[in-house]
Design a protein around this motif. Sequence first.
Motif, PDB file in Angstrom:
ATOM      1  N   VAL A  92       0.792  -1.250  -0.007  1.00  0.00           N
ATOM      2  CA  VAL A  92       0.103   0.144  -0.145  1.00  0.00           C
ATOM      3  C   VAL A  92       0.868   1.044  -0.009  1.00  0.00           C
ATOM      4  CG1 VAL A  92      -1.511   1.423   1.283  1.00  0.00           C
ATOM      5  CG2 VAL A  92      -1.926  -1.265   1.236  1.00  0.00           C
ATOM      6  N   ALA A  93       2.015   1.255   0.750  1.00  0.00           N
ATOM      7  CA  ALA A  93       2.854   2.443   0.837  1.00  0.00           C
ATOM      8  C   ALA A  93       3.649   2.661  -0.273  1.00  0.00           C
ATOM      9  CB  ALA A  93       3.718   2.351   2.124  1.00  0.00           C
ATOM     10  N   ALA A  94       4.005   1.608  -1.017  1.00  0.00           N
ATOM     11  CA  ALA A  94       4.798   1.684  -2.204  1.00  0.00           C
ATOM     12  C   ALA A  94       3.867   2.097  -3.279  1.00  0.00           C
ATOM     13  CB  ALA A  94       5.541   0.442  -2.647  1.00  0.00           C
ATOM     14  N   LEU A  95       2.663   1.588  -3.560  1.00  0.00           N
ATOM     15  CA  LEU A  95       1.768   1.936  -4.368  1.00  0.00           C
ATOM     16  C   LEU A  95       1.219   3.683  -4.259  1.00  0.00           C
ATOM     17  CD1 LEU A  95      -0.501  -1.203  -4.880  1.00  0.00           C
ATOM     18  CD2 LEU A  95       1.086  -0.225  -6.433  1.00  0.00           C
ATOM     19  N   THR A  96       1.163   3.869  -2.972  1.00  0.00           N
ATOM     20  CA  THR A  96       0.694   5.309  -2.881  1.00  0.00           C
ATOM     21  C   THR A  96       1.737   6.358  -2.971  1.00  0.00           C
ATOM     22  OG1 THR A  96      -0.680   4.576  -0.711  1.00  0.00           O
ATOM     23  CG2 THR A  96       0.053   6.894  -0.579  1.00  0.00           C
ATOM     24  N   VAL A  97       3.031   6.153  -2.771  1.00  0.00           N
ATOM     25  CA  VAL A  97       3.901   7.078  -3.329  1.00  0.00           C
ATOM     26  C   VAL A  97       4.244   6.971  -4.700  1.00  0.00           C
ATOM     27  CG1 VAL A  97       6.138   5.563  -3.042  1.00  0.00           C
ATOM     28  CG2 VAL A  97       6.281   8.208  -2.651  1.00  0.00           C
TER      29      VAL A  97
ATOM     30  N   ALA B 258      -3.432   4.756  -7.582  1.00  0.00           N
ATOM     31  CA  ALA B 258      -4.146   5.282  -6.218  1.00  0.00           C
ATOM     32  C   ALA B 258      -5.126   4.340  -5.785  1.00  0.00           C
ATOM     33  CB  ALA B 258      -4.461   6.506  -6.008  1.00  0.00           C
ATOM     34  N   ASP B 259      -5.992   3.673  -6.925  1.00  0.00           N
ATOM     35  CA  ASP B 259      -7.130   3.047  -6.783  1.00  0.00           C
ATOM     36  C   ASP B 259      -6.723   1.636  -6.187  1.00  0.00           C
ATOM     37  OD1 ASP B 259      -8.800   4.864  -7.529  1.00  0.00           O
ATOM     38  OD2 ASP B 259      -9.223   4.078  -9.458  1.00  0.00           O
ATOM     39  N   LEU B 260      -5.566   1.355  -6.747  1.00  0.00           N
ATOM     40  CA  LEU B 260      -5.076  -0.390  -6.456  1.00  0.00           C
ATOM     41  C   LEU B 260      -4.695  -0.151  -4.940  1.00  0.00           C
ATOM     42  CD1 LEU B 260      -4.358  -3.138  -6.995  1.00  0.00           C
ATOM     43  CD2 LEU B 260      -2.132  -2.188  -8.049  1.00  0.00           C
TER      44      LEU B 260
ATOM     45  N   ILE C  20      -5.290   2.153   5.316  1.00  0.00           N
ATOM     46  CA  ILE C  20      -6.434   2.664   4.516  1.00  0.00           C
ATOM     47  C   ILE C  20      -6.190   4.408   4.702  1.00  0.00           C
ATOM     48  CG2 ILE C  20      -8.708   2.932   4.495  1.00  0.00           C
ATOM     49  CD1 ILE C  20      -9.115   0.225   5.514  1.00  0.00           C
ATOM     50  N   CYS C  21      -5.894   4.675   6.040  1.00  0.00           N
ATOM     51  CA  CYS C  21      -5.874   6.241   6.489  1.00  0.00           C
ATOM     52  C   CYS C  21      -4.584   6.889   5.479  1.00  0.00           C
ATOM     53  CB  CYS C  21      -5.768   6.549   7.823  1.00  0.00           C
ATOM     54  SG  CYS C  21      -6.984   6.273   8.714  1.00  0.00           S
ATOM     55  N   TYR C  22      -3.459   6.114   5.683  1.00  0.00           N
ATOM     56  CA  TYR C  22      -2.237   6.507   4.825  1.00  0.00           C
ATOM     57  C   TYR C  22      -2.467   6.989   3.287  1.00  0.00           C
ATOM     58  CZ  TYR C  22       2.382   6.566   3.170  1.00  0.00           C
ATOM     59  OH  TYR C  22       3.823   6.943   2.583  1.00  0.00           O
ATOM     60  N   THR C  23      -3.036   5.856   2.649  1.00  0.00           N
ATOM     61  CA  THR C  23      -3.193   6.029   1.380  1.00  0.00           C
ATOM     62  C   THR C  23      -4.228   6.992   1.044  1.00  0.00           C
ATOM     63  OG1 THR C  23      -3.283   4.516  -0.781  1.00  0.00           O
ATOM     64  CG2 THR C  23      -4.920   4.130   0.758  1.00  0.00           C
ATOM     65  N   LEU C  24      -5.248   7.116   1.670  1.00  0.00           N
ATOM     66  CA  LEU C  24      -6.492   7.923   1.441  1.00  0.00           C
ATOM     67  C   LEU C  24      -5.806   9.640   1.528  1.00  0.00           C
ATOM     68  CD1 LEU C  24      -9.498   6.387   3.060  1.00  0.00           C
ATOM     69  CD2 LEU C  24      -9.392   6.973   0.403  1.00  0.00           C
ATOM     70  N   ALA C  25      -5.022   9.764   2.394  1.00  0.00           N
ATOM     71  CA  ALA C  25      -4.334  10.789   3.026  1.00  0.00           C
ATOM     72  C   ALA C  25      -3.444  11.258   2.022  1.00  0.00           C
ATOM     73  CB  ALA C  25      -3.859  10.866   4.355  1.00  0.00           C
ATOM     74  N   LEU C  26      -2.482  10.479   1.466  1.00  0.00           N
ATOM     75  CA  LEU C  26      -1.268  10.657   0.791  1.00  0.00           C
ATOM     76  C   LEU C  26      -1.552  10.899  -0.620  1.00  0.00           C
ATOM     77  CD1 LEU C  26       1.420  11.492   1.721  1.00  0.00           C
ATOM     78  CD2 LEU C  26       0.033  10.646   3.399  1.00  0.00           C
ATOM     79  N   ALA C  27      -2.632  10.152  -1.086  1.00  0.00           N
ATOM     80  CA  ALA C  27      -2.932   9.762  -2.580  1.00  0.00           C
ATOM     81  C   ALA C  27      -4.361   9.783  -3.010  1.00  0.00           C
ATOM     82  CB  ALA C  27      -2.320   8.523  -3.067  1.00  0.00           C
ATOM     83  N   GLY C  28      -5.403   8.941  -2.294  1.00  0.00           N
ATOM     84  CA  GLY C  28      -6.483   8.793  -2.807  1.00  0.00           C
ATOM     85  C   GLY C  28      -7.371   9.845  -2.838  1.00  0.00           C
TER      86      GLY C  28
END
Length: 936
Positions: free
Chosen positions: A704-709, A727-729, A743-751
């Motif tokens: 999740v973290a790698a895909l987010t960045v 970001a969707d993935l 979930i919070c991390y990817t929404l906050a940084l990317a989603g």
Amino acid sequence: MSHYPLDLPVEQTVHFGPYRVHPRQRLVLEGEQPLRLGRRAVDILLVLLEHAPEVVSKQQLIARVWPKSVVEDINLRVHVAALRKALGDGQDDQRYIVTVAQRGYSFVAPLLSAAVEQVAQILPPSPAHNLPPRRSRMIGRHALVESLITQLPRKRFITLVGTGGIGKTTVALRVAERLIGHYRDGTYLLDLASLNDPALIAPNLAAVLDLPQLGVDPLDSIARQLKDRQLLLVIDNCEHLIDDVAVLCETLLRSAAHLHILATSRESLRAEGEYVQRLDALAFPPREMPVDDYPALQYPALQLFAERAMASHEGFELTDRELPLVVDICQRLDGIPLAIELAAAQIDRLGLTELHRQLQDSVALLHHDKDDATPRQQTLHATLDWSFALLTPCEQTCLRRLGVFMDSFNLASATSVIVDQPVAPDQVLVSVSQLVAKSLLNVEIGDEEVRYRLLDTTRRYALEKLAESGELAATRERHAERCLTLMELAQAEWENTPTQLWIARYASYRDDIRAALDRGLGPQGAHAVAIRLAASTLPLWQELSLLKEHGLYVNKALALLRANPMPCPRLSLALELARATFNYHTEGSSPATIAAFTTARTLARQCQDLTGELRAVSGHMTTDLSRGHYQQALEHSQDFDRLGPPGDPTLSLSTQRLRVLALHFTGDQRAARREAEQVIQRLAQNGHLSRFTHGFGVQYDQSVAALTVLARILWLQGFAEKARRTADLALQIALQINHGISICYTLALAGCVIAHYNGDHATARERLDLLKQQASKHGVLLFHDWACHYEDAFEGAPVKAKSSHGLIQDIVVTLRADTVSAAQIERARTGAAGWCTAEVLRAAAETALAHDDPVQEEQAEALLLEALAVARGHHALAWELRSAVSLARLWHRRGQDQAAQDVLGPLYQRFSEGFDTPGLQEASAMLGLLARRLDA
């Protein structure tokens, strides 16, 4: 229809007694209601039905039911006993499963088979509930259950009141079970037996209902969220928290018009709107009635005795000769279900005549009014005393020591707590089995393990005996040590175990962990064990959304440790790391968070603990990123790289992921993308086994973290569609593993932000709502604060920033240029703004242009040219386009149309996707305007 023998084809429906079995669906129906059995119990039933009426050996059953596991005979015996109990085997003279000595088990009831029925028409969709599986048939309460089912919708709030052991929980659970599916939003049980602190009621209810805890008043938050919910709440064992439960019920019922509450207590709650239903003892023949004048099994007390006696001794039969003795026993025991079960459980050992004689001597015949609960409680206590006296010394010791458990436990936990002089390890299994057989210990059949539980009444009695024996302190210390062992194992498994499996495995220990910490961190507690326990429980509190509670325990443990003239550095290190992680998620990059990571690194060096130092460094890097100190974060990532031993693939992966973060936020998007794609490739090659960063940084799923960045990098490089899909993935994976903080991390940084960048405001808003919900639910106040910033930015409201710098303020500037501050502009001019430097300079230029001042217009032009150069150097095509559009607009206003087209046209041509996004649409419109002017 056909009778047995039966080969159990899956296309057939099998009937016996009041039950229908659907083999294909692995479903057992009692009438029209599904009988909720564990998976193993269903397996055993299907195997026995398949071979009925032949005997199936224990070895055959174990091989079929546990094909890949080594299982003790005791597991099979316990599962068969639970299956018999759930089916009511022995009730009304009906036998289903018999034990054939030295051979195995046989299903003996007549079977009928018929064409398969349409099960989908029988069963509604599975509704939400958390009720435990039924462990036994209910006897003598059917009329009451039907009455409660009818009354509850009208009265909304009913309390079942009665003495201990009278069966309040059994009735409440049966009512709730019957009402599954009748409430749109579910049926939920809140058991208060193990809670002693009133402040924990609301947080536990929020966890049961899966509600986020918003604001400072958790009860008010729950009430607001239940406003439109239609659900049934069963609150069990209220007697020790009556005033607080009364307030809870009144508050919830006032706010939620479609909420119904069924409570159980030894006395009424005296709450507004409460209807009290007193639970009497099971009916037994009046003392003045001649025995010959009534059918024996008309009375529920006699039915219960007969059923439990038969479970204790298969050869037991209630004959006319024995009937007077059973009647007298039930009369002496006042029809109290628990007391009757305790007595009947001794049939196998004593026989009926001796049982009757002993009860004559041990339990006084009490004449009292039926509404007077105190004598009945005395009867139950006397029955417990009598049952306890019949135990062997070893069994007595085991029961006493098991009283320290607040919730269910397995055999390994029981052994850890029990074993000490005079009990040896090999005596525990036999003693526990005997306690189950004598109804002093309940057994819970899970699919993978057998667990045990003391009824609240029995647990209180066991604790009395434990205190009298002088063993209380030593037993509690062993209990705390067992909790520590479990939490250390949980901590090790947390990094690579699916969330739901991990929670299923360890969440049930919560109440025991709480008890061990509350006692151990208190004035008279075993501080050494409790401090270590506090240091190891971060995963539990994080997964259960109870970070605030964990913080309280960590702070208590640190205070005790610091009071020690020579505190253990390793324990101090573990607690400082736990406190730093807790602080980060609740306070963000506060001075206390930074101080905790700094102290942790000093302690790690003192202990020569490389892993601890790496965790402190990576955590400090996380706080630097959050504060917007991107260059310092890069230095910490390089520090991490230097510290890590070469050749460790897991550590190397973590190092590379941290490097990706540092490169991205300092602005080198080309290098960041190259490294990010390598991380994702390596994760795919290792099968995503390393879910977390093994304690490095703050715990997010690595994929999740790698895909987010990577999504952020792709968007900056001009790939809006690829960024959206990535970001969707990331969000899809986070939701799939159900890891709240990821979930919070990817929404906050990317989603949230990428959807908004791309002009998809509906999705951005939807994801913002999800971010707020998840951040509140998991106590991640840092990201809840971010969500509030986003909400202001999306709605065009004044942004209520806590400070003039930091990552969240930098992100907000990229969403709304009008929020730029002087401090951010200064950081951009010095290069400290990293990834967003070009966009901050553009925002500063737009602010200057808004003043319609020739001097400021010249400054704005210089800022835009600088922004273009920075964006080009960062390989941030998206920022380059934004700056070029702003510059082209300025030059067009001045009449420099050719220069405007020359700067914007080539940039536009470099894009290959995302032409429906706001940036490219604005560029296209600008180029069209310029073309028309130049052609004119």
